[in-house]
Design an enzyme around this catalytic site. Structure first.
Site, PDB file in Angstrom:
ATOM      1  N   LYS A  80       0.833  -1.210   0.000  1.00 52.95           N
ATOM      2  CA  LYS A  80       0.000   0.000   0.000  1.00 52.95           C
ATOM      3  C   LYS A  80       0.868   1.260   0.000  1.00 52.95           C
ATOM      4  O   LYS A  80       0.579   2.216  -0.737  1.00 52.95           O
ATOM      5  CB  LYS A  80      -0.951  -0.027   1.209  1.00 52.95           C
ATOM      6  N   TRP A 440       6.707  -0.505  -8.098  1.00 54.58           N
ATOM      7  CA  TRP A 440       7.862  -1.118  -7.423  1.00 54.58           C
ATOM      8  C   TRP A 440       9.022  -1.300  -8.394  1.00 54.58           C
ATOM      9  O   TRP A 440      10.168  -0.970  -8.066  1.00 54.58           O
ATOM     10  CB  TRP A 440       7.441  -2.471  -6.823  1.00 54.58           C
TER      11      TRP A 440
END
Length: 587
Positions: A80, A440
């Site tokens: 998150k 990411w």
């Protein structure tokens, strides 16, 4: 970007330590945040003076306000914070001036399980080691203020047991007649230490008294931390700290920090902590890291003052509420937004293939142990069974009248078919959009699709609303949350919980919002109940008062306000190179 991307993606700490970190003055200046509003803690971080709000108090909110929440997570977390930072960078990638506002992590979980909480991969806040370890000392200030109050309370009981009313009158005081069996204030420490949950203090003779049972909570569960997150000014901080109820007297009346005479001193310890901390993302967006109330115990959201400042100098402010939509997001709306007056323009719901497979009946997920192949290989049937959790979280957010963008946080083992099933289910449940996010691995570029979707959603027609009016009784508010958010069929109360509710109502606190303390691993009170359970009995075993923060805390299930360390804590893998000062092992 302040760091060169490589493939495979290195460890988080390696990426963070290879970044070129710009002076925070330079980053702040890009947002029109002038140098005289900054108090520097080295070149890379600073506090923002609250005079900014005083000078801009007539200015309307400028930014679109976005909350990032999630489905019910695995114990590993679903990325998150990585999505929050990735979206902030993604908005920058598509030409928007964006700011992230997130909580400061507790060192308890950092050294216990998480290893860090600054995001991950190429979507991080830097300097990452400072972010995770001490930062500017705000949590220490919370601990000091809280424990000063605890010491004041026990000292007052000790002296009142020794001296007459006349003696106190000479001192300009009066006896408080504290009931030793009604003390509500424990002590705190910012570490996971299960041995301190229940302790006996005052041992060793009368001079060390009073002798009584006590205990510790983790610092981020302190009401002082909740007050820090909700205060809108130094004056508001002082008033809230003065309203904290620490005990009852022998007649059942509330005794506050103001009655103890300690509220002013607590405010002195907290005055600098109230100023938000300014850091930056890997792609040089401003990030305010401020306050850190636990989400399964307290309200789980970063500070109001940080959001108030950020919304005046950015196009988009991306904040993050703790754990799932049933936890941090519900409290974000019914506690934080109610206090701040800011309402979100859209909500991002983070989902992962592995979490949905877990809710479909997948094998147990345990930190430190390899994931089962059920999670790392395509398994559409298992995924399909777990989609009920995604649907339920979308339903919770839609109860607040807000557009939902589902962000599928992509892992290397995911397949396109799995992502496709999630997107289809999201649209069927009423999501505004559903996109695969690769922040990411690719930073802002990997979150560009999410940024475009959020930009459209935030401009769509909607009417934000809250779940319940404050005029409802405490039990009615508890039952509304349990029924409408958790899917419970009914609520049962222990005798102690019912007595506490009656007591707090009689004392005039019945119109407070509710801050439910429950497990983050289920919609219910039981972490073993996966998916989206319905019609179960929701038990409330204890109810606490947080009068300074301004909410009532029902405690359900086996939730604890002091975590413990696991068999192999994260700190075992941490160390420092004594020649270079380089820290390893954070994540």
């Amino acid at each position: 970007m302040s760091v060169i991307r490589t493939n495979p993606v290195p460890h988080d700490v390696e990426i963070a330590q290879s970044a070129t970190i710009r002076p925070i003055s330079e980053i702040a200046a890009r947002y029109g945040l002038e140098e005289h509003f900054l108090e520097h803690y080295g070149e890379s971080k600073a506090k923002v003076r609250l005079e900014f709000l005083a000078e801009h108090k007539k200015q309307e909110k400028r930014a679109k306000y976005i909350d990032v929440t999630a489905i019910t997570p695995t114990p590993l977390g679903e990325g998150k914070t990585t999505t929050t930072i990735g979206l902030t960078q993604g908005l920058g990638f598509i030409g928007k001036k964006s700011i992230a506002t997130i909580r400061q992590p507790s060192m308890g979980p950092t050294f216990g399980i998480k290893g860090g909480a600054a995001g991950g991969g190429y979507s991080q806040i830097v300097p990452m080691t400072d972010f995770n370890l001490h930062l500017t000392g705000d949590i220490h200030a919370v601990s000091a203020a809280h424990n000063l109050c605890a010491a004041a309370l026990d000292a007052r009981m000790y002296h009142e047991s020794r001296w007459s009313e006349a003696y106190f009158e000479k001192l300009g005081l009066k006896k408080l007649n504290i009931d030793p069996y009604s003390i509500l204030w424990r002590r705190v420490v910012d570490m996971n230490d299960r041995t301190l949950r229940k302790i006996v203090i005052g041992m060793g003779g009368l001079d060390n008294g009073p002798l009584r049972e006590a205990g510790y909570d983790i610092s981020v569960a302190s009401e002082v931390m909740a007050v820090l997150a909700l205060a809108t000014s130094l004056d508001d901080l002082r008033k809230r700290l003065g309203k904290i109820v620490v005990a009852l007297d022998r007649s059942g009346n509330a005794i506050t920090t103001e009655d103890l005479g300690v509220a002013g001193a607590m405010t002195i310890l907290m005055k600098d902590a109230l100023k938000p901390n300014a850091l930056q993302t890997l792609e040089e967006q401003l990030a305010f890291v401020h306050a850190g109330p636990f989400a399964n115990i307290a309200h789980g959201n970063s500070s109001i003052v940080a959001d108030l400042i950020a919304t005046q100098i950015a196009d988009y402010v991306v904040t993050e509420s703790g754990f799932g939509a049933d936890m941090g997001f519900e409290k974000f709306m019914d506690i934080k937004c109610r206090a701040s007056g800011l309402m979100p323009d859209a909500v991002v719901l983070v989902a992962t293939v592995r979490a949905l497979k877990m809710h479909g009946g997948g094998p147990k997920v345990t930190p430190g142990k390899p994931l089962s192949t059920a999670y790392t290989e395509e398994n559409l049937e298992l995924l399909q069974k777990g989609l009920c959790n995604l649907t339920a979280h979308i339903g919770v957010i839609k109860k607040y009248g807000l557009p939902v963008v589902v962000s599928i946080n992509s892992f290397p083992t995911d397949t396109e078919a799995e992502h496709g099933i999630i997107r289809e289910a999201a649209f069927e449940a009423g999501a505004f959009d559903a996109v695969v996010t690769k922040g990411w691995a690719l930073g802002g570029e990997g979150a560009a699709d999410l940024a475009h979707a959020v930009d459209k959603a935030a401009s769509s027609q909607h009417q934000a609303k809250l779940l319940y009016p404050l005029e409802l009784s405490i039990k009615e508010k508890i039952e509304t949350i349990a029924r409408e958010v958790y899917g419970a069929g009914s609520v049962v109360y222990t005798d102690d919980a019912s007595e506490a509710i009656d007591k707090y109502t009689a004392l005039g606190y019945g119109n407070f919002p509710i801050c439910m303390a429950k497990t983050q691993y289920s919609f219910s009170h039981d972490p073993l109940m996966k998916g989206a359970p319905k019609g179960y009995v929701f038990p409330v075993r204890e109810v606490r008062l947080s009068a300074g923060a301004g909410f009532i805390v029902p405690i359900t299930g086996e939730i604890t306000t002091m975590p413990g360390l696991p068999s192999k804590p994260a700190f075992i893998g941490m160390d420092i190179d004594t020649k270079t000062g380089r820290i390893t092992g954070l994540s």
